[in-house]
Enzyme design. Structure first.
Site, PDB file in Angstrom:
ATOM      1  CG  HIS A 183     -12.549  85.062  41.305  1.00  0.00           C
ATOM      2  ND1 HIS A 183     -12.089  84.624  42.036  1.00  0.00           N
ATOM      3  CD2 HIS A 183     -11.755  84.652  40.859  1.00  0.00           C
ATOM      4  CE1 HIS A 183     -10.648  84.773  42.909  1.00  0.00           C
ATOM      5  NE2 HIS A 183     -10.734  84.104  41.445  1.00  0.00           N
ATOM      6  CD  GLU A 236      -3.087  78.847  44.171  1.00  0.00           C
ATOM      7  OE1 GLU A 236      -3.685  80.056  43.787  1.00  0.00           O
ATOM      8  OE2 GLU A 236      -3.125  77.746  43.794  1.00  0.00           O
ATOM      9  CB  CYS A 291      -7.533  76.955  37.151  1.00  0.00           C
ATOM     10  SG  CYS A 291      -6.414  76.511  38.595  1.00  0.00           S
TER      11      CYS A 291
END
Ligand SMILES: [Zn+2]
Length: 798
Positions: free
Chosen positions: A162, A322, A405
């Site tokens: 990330h 997800e 998030c």
């Protein structure tokens, strides 16, 4: 129990281009009216946005301080000592996203204290940046000992690190802060970072695309703010390296890295990553004129809207990754992450900017009024990560998450909603959203003031007052939502059970005029003078919606909508249960204003049937029904909630008869979670069924644990049945090594006498008969596997 996969999203185009160094050579053909030129004064959004300003932003910054997210920057900058002190390398991004949200708050109203707070945060971020522009606290704090996901060296573990994802959010924040305050403090950090990327990545340099898309969106915004063409080129490079095995070992479908983006034709993998990527593809298509991206987006959009979209506008059916499941696989346990709804809205708004077609705003509106808004409480201080369409009482909003998030995404998205309400192209003004308030729209021929008067979403009558600076000819394009014409969505994934009988009407200065519909907008081209009014009437009856027959989860079921809102039945309004309700197709339904409920809502009322087991057979009785807007669920305690109600008795889950287990009080050894799952009497479909409540000890492993029932009074028992929970493939619960039953005798726990084997079979009840004992409590003692935890779906006693 899901694996630590990542998550997260980007904010809406601020629209327009204030502060642009110079206009890009080409861009979207449509310009959104920026948030600085739109004011909401309605009773629905204005108070919610006020809560975001007054509560959510402060609460989320506070959580960022408490959890160490801010401290990570202080340590990296040398102003504090210690190791990286949060869980994930992407935790930096939460701070960036909150700065972006706070900047939108500042852009529309001064707040000196917030402005100063941002200055102090930005100073910490600037100090945490390495001299060459590298910014990633998970490495800078101690490059010799990073957390695993960061990778040993810069850019070497991009699939998980990330590093680029964080920077995308940094760039979005920097542009927002610059436009809101005129200060270049964060923008300087961003360009220094982006310059490093431009030197590092490229056809002859590092060729890893980001594991989690987002940097592309940030780079495009940075390009618009600085006109530096390297940033746009880099955004395009990152998109084009996806699915290119010549540049890197492919990450696969999970990260939409299975084939080149221009060849993709279906929505797959992690839904936030996917929709951020589609958002960036639209941006890059607009800026480069490369139509191959648009062709791919058209195919993918069809795949989502025709086959993979929840009625609430949520995307992502499966919690294990997800993300998207196969076509029509839309279980109502729904993942539908809040960030994914935001990403879906961002993408669809850009599709509108590309094509000026109202169907994209239909999808946007559905996602924003339903799935996204469910993600934040009315008070603005608790949040949902997944947003299911069915709850058996296990769901509750939380003030924060280890992976945060969603809470950090909501402020920046919600405060950018006014920037999606209106747009302009040439001499055309688009009215996308119906929200009471006013806007100032810049057209080639001069500015036009627009005022809306409406009770939307509670009422479908909208008065639009047009005030051009000087009288003249231009075109007003007013969206006519699909739902007002019996098309809840484009395609056939959902359809109205009966057509809306009332019709959409349009009046100009009080006179009815024929509606000319162009790509979903009622188009009115005429000479306008100050004070001209347009009255739009959108029929807003209570509507019954059914799903495509291939959606097995919704077979024999019906959902209720009114206007843009999806409705749901919640336990608290319906006698404590809703999964046992049946709503007959012919039963009349009515809307009713309840000013004191959930800050004021139209509820839907009617009559249904409740099914209960009596003497081993289902019996029905007539009951009153009350449905609330979906976004308002889970504000009045934990209990059942169901969007898709049974249309037939065989689809209802009859309320079970009371048993000794259901009358008992459950408890467990330390660390047990979900105790109500033991005896809530929902029969699991298998050991890995996540749709019913279950009990578990995760993350405890390799120890001896217990669960206990205390009976209402001393009772003779002789049989116990345990249905084990086992989430192989998704989590870390497995069948136990062994177990036994104990009963309470005085203060002692004695094993029951039995010759039966204590079974550990999957997907069934493991029953043990024993010599009858009269006792007030019974226990099941469980030895957990060495490397795993364990859990129980259901525990019965006789
Ligand atoms: Zn999220």
């Amino acid at each position: 129990m899901r694996r630590a996969v990542v998550v997260c999203v980007a904010a809406g185009l601020l629209g327009g281009a204030p502060g642009l160094a110079q206009a890009p050579p080409s861009d979207y053909p449509t310009v959104a009216v920026p948030i600085t030129d739109v004011t909401f004064t309605d009773a629905f959004w204005a108070p919610r946005l006020e809560t975001v300003r007054g509560v959510t932003i402060a609460a989320a910054f506070k959580q960022s301080e408490i959890t160490g997210r801010v401290k990570n920057f202080e340590i990296a900058g040398g102003d504090a000592s210690g190791a990286f002190c949060t869980r994930y390398a992407f935790d930096d991004s939460d701070v960036y996203k909150l700065i972006e949200g706070a900047s939108y708050a500042l852009a529309t109203r001064p707040n000196p204290a917030l402005d100063r707070y941002l200055d102090t945060l930005i100073a910490k971020i600037a100090k945490a940046q390495e001299p060459d522009g590298y910014l990633y606290t998970a490495r800078t704090i101690n490059p010799a000992k990073t957390i695993a996901m960061a990778g040993k060296e810069r850019w070497t573990n991009e699939e998980e690190s990330h590093e680029l994802y964080n920077l995308g959010h940094l760039y979005e924040a920097a542009v927002a802060h610059y436009r809101a305050t005129g200060k270049k403090t964060l923008l300087a950090v961003a360009t220094k970072s982006a310059d490093l990327l431009a030197r590092t990545f490229g056809p002859t340099g590092v060729r890893y695309p980001p594991g989690h898309q987002e940097v592309e969106i940030g780079l495009v915004k940075l390009y618009r703010a600085t006109a530096d063409p390297r940033y746009l080129a880099l955004a395009k490079f990152f998109l084009d390296e996806r699915g290119n095995p010549a540049g890197h070992k492919l990450y696969g479908e999970y990260a939409q890295d299975h084939k080149p983006v221009v060849d993709q034709d279906a929505a797959v993998g992690h839904s936030v990553r996917a929709a951020y990527m589609y958002t960036a593809m639209a941006d890059v298509a607009a800026l480069t004129g490369d139509l191959r991206y648009v062709t791919a987006l058209d195919r993918i959009w069809d795949d989502v809207v025709l086959r993979k979209l929840y009625l609430t506008g949520g995307i992502g059916a499966n919690g294990a990754w997800e993300g998207f499941g196969p076509a029509y696989d839309l279980p109502n346990s729904a993942y539908a992450e809040t960030c994914a709804s935001i990403a879906n809205a961002l993408w669809n708004f850009r599709m509108f900017l590309l094509k000026q077609d109202a169907r994209y705003i239909d999808v946007y509106e559905r996602a924003v009024y339903n799935a996204m808004l469910s993600g934040i409480s009315l008070k603005g201080d608790t949040f949902f990560y997944p947003n299911p369409l069915l709850s058996l009482g296990q769901h509750e909003r939380s003030p924060w998450f280890t992976c945060a998030c969603c809470p950090s995404n909501l402020p920046r998205f919600m405060l950018s909603i006014p920037g999606n309400a209106y747009a302009a192209a040439g001499d055309r003004v688009f009215v996308n959203l119906f929200v009471q308030g006013r806007a100032r729209v810049a057209l080639a021929g001069g500015a036009v003031g627009i005022e809306q008067e409406t009770r939307y979403p509670w009422d479908g009558d909208v008065r639009i007052r047009v005030s051009p600076a000087k009288a003249g000819r231009f075109t007003l394009a007013v969206r006519v939502p699909g739902w007002s014409m019996s098309h809840p969505l484009p395609g056939d994934l959902y359809r109205d059970l009966t057509p809306v009988r009332d019709t959409v009407t349009l009046k100009i200065n009080g006179f009815l005029v024929p509606i000319r519909l162009e790509r979903g907008f009622a188009v009115i081209a005429r000479e306008w003078a100050a004070g001209d009014t347009v009255d739009l009437h959108l029929p807003m009856p209570v509507r019954r919606v059914v799903a495509h027959e291939a959606v097995t989860a919704d077979e024999g079921r019906v959902a209720i909508e009114r206007g843009p809102l999806v409705y749901t039945a919640e336990f608290v309004d319906n006698g404590g249960r809703v999964t046992n309700l049946v709503l007959d197709d012919q039963a009349p339904l009515a809307a009713e204003w309840r000013p004191g409920l959930l800050n004021g809502v139209e509820v839907v009322t009617g009559t249904g049937t409740a099914v209960s087991m009596r003497g081993g057979s289902p019996v029905s009785r007539t009951v009153p029904l009350t449905l609330i807007p979906y976004y308002g669920w889970a504000h009045r305690g934990k209990g059942e909630m169901e969007v898709w109600l049974a249309r037939r008795a065989d689809k209802a889950r009859p309320a079970p008869e009371p048993t000794l287990a259901s009358a008992s009080t459950g408890s467990s050894s330390d660390g047990g979670k979900g105790i109500q799952g033991l005896n809530e009497q929902y029969e699991p479909a298998g050991s890995n069924d996540h749709t019913t409540l279950y009990f578990h000890w995760w993350p405890t492993k390799n120890s001896t644990e217990w669960v206990q029932y205390d009976f209402p009074s001393a009772t003779a028992v002789s049989e116990t049945s345990v249905y084990w929970f086992d989430d192989t493939g998704q989590g870390e619960c497995r069948l136990p090594r062994r177990w036994r039953a104990l009963y309470k005798s005085g203060d002692a726990w004695l094993p029951v006498e039995t010759t039966d084997a204590y079974g550990v079979a999957r997907d069934t009840y493991n029953t043990v008969h024993f010599k009858p004992v009269t006792t007030t409590a019974i226990r099941v003692e469980v030895v957990l596997p060495e490397a795993f935890s364990a859990g129980i779906q259901e525990w019965k006693i006789r």
